[in-house]
Design an enzyme around this catalytic site. Structure first.
Site, short mmCIF file in Angstrom:
data_model
loop_
_atom_site.label_atom_id
_atom_site.label_comp_id
_atom_site.label_asym_id
_atom_site.label_seq_id
_atom_site.Cartn_x
_atom_site.Cartn_y
_atom_site.Cartn_z
N TYR A 141 -2.93 10.51 -11.47
CA TYR A 141 -2.88 10.23 -10.02
C TYR A 141 -1.54 9.58 -9.66
O TYR A 141 -0.84 10.03 -8.73
CB TYR A 141 -4.04 9.33 -9.63
N VAL A 193 -14.92 -2.30 -2.83
CA VAL A 193 -15.58 -2.73 -1.60
C VAL A 193 -16.64 -1.72 -1.19
O VAL A 193 -17.77 -2.09 -0.82
CB VAL A 193 -14.57 -2.95 -0.47
N ARG A 214 -7.21 -8.78 -6.52
CA ARG A 214 -6.68 -7.84 -5.55
C ARG A 214 -6.50 -8.58 -4.22
O ARG A 214 -7.18 -9.57 -3.94
CB ARG A 214 -7.64 -6.66 -5.32
N LYS A 230 1.77 11.15 -7.43
CA LYS A 230 2.32 10.49 -6.25
C LYS A 230 3.80 10.14 -6.43
O LYS A 230 4.58 10.21 -5.47
CB LYS A 230 1.51 9.23 -5.93
#
Length: 236
Positions: free
Chosen positions: A67, A108, A131, A71
């Site tokens: 990933y 979350v 985080r 990017k």
């Protein structure tokens, strides 16, 4: 789970789209091309990362890093095209963005969905990695702020917040407190984890005046409410 597809869509897909826009020109040529990258490009050491930091990719033996690799490739292609064709571009690196309707995996999202169902929250490892979290509305505002400032184009920007930094366990405990029910269970982490991830955001603040405005507990409450409604809609 699908490393080849990740590389093809994120990397080669971005390159193909940019090549098409440049080749066709005319009506297809955009006023601004906004590339959505990721904070994963900073690799396993992402505490206090700024846009000038190296973008290391983890070992090839671990597909988790495909990933990030896709990017990094996309960003390099983006700016190569911009330099050679004059295409207006900007690249954003979202850092721990969350909110209602989030797809895929995310701490979350997983915590709020579980709490809404009255289930225990699964915390990977010992829950100590930290985080800093950004609500999706603040992220969208940042993209519009960048699009509105031509003088800000042609660069990469972290879009996140540096404070507060909370551990995964503390995050779960905040969700439980807001939900008024639930508990924590610890499970093995499925792969390589990033111990601490929070960004420096002076560049976007300086160039646009943008700053996040939704605090963490308010953002968690909005997300939890979404999953409560979703749970009630699918309940038998």
């Amino acid at each position: 789970r699908a490393p080849a597809e990740v590389l093809a869509v994120n990397g080669l897909g971005t390159a193909a789209l940019l090549d098409l826009l440049v080749a066709e020109g005319g009506a297809l040529r955009p006023d601004l091309f906004v590339n959505v990258s990721t904070s994963e490009v900073y690799g396993p050491h992402a505490a206090g990362a700024d846009e000038s930091a190296p973008t290391p990719v983890g070992p090839v033996s671990d597909p988790r890093w495909t990933y990030a690799a896709s990017k990094v490739f996309a960003e390099h292609w983006l700016f190569a095209v911009a330099r050679t064709t004059g295409l207006p571009v900007v690249s954003v690196r979202p850092v721990n963005v969350f909110g209602p309707g989030q797809l895929g995996e995310g701490a979350v999202r997983n915590f709020c969905a579980a709490a809404a169902r009255g289930e225990s929250l699964s915390v990977t490892g010992d829950g100590s990695p930290t985080r800093s979290w950004l609500y999706v509305d603040d992220f969208v505002d940042a993209v519009f702020a960048l699009a509105a400032r031509k003088e800000a184009w042609g660069m990469t920007y972290n879009v996140g917040r540096s404070e507060p930094r909370v551990s995964t366990r503390e995050l779960a405990e905040r969700v439980i407190a807001l939900a008024g029910r639930g508990g924590v269970v610890f499970v093995p982490h499925p792969g390589t984890d990033v111990i601490d991830r929070w960004p420096r955001t002076e560049r976007i603040e300086r160039n646009t005046g943008w700053r996040p405005v939704v605090d963490l507990d308010e953002a968690l409450s909005r997300t939890l409410e979404f999953w409560r409604r979703r749970s009630s809609e699918v309940a038998p």
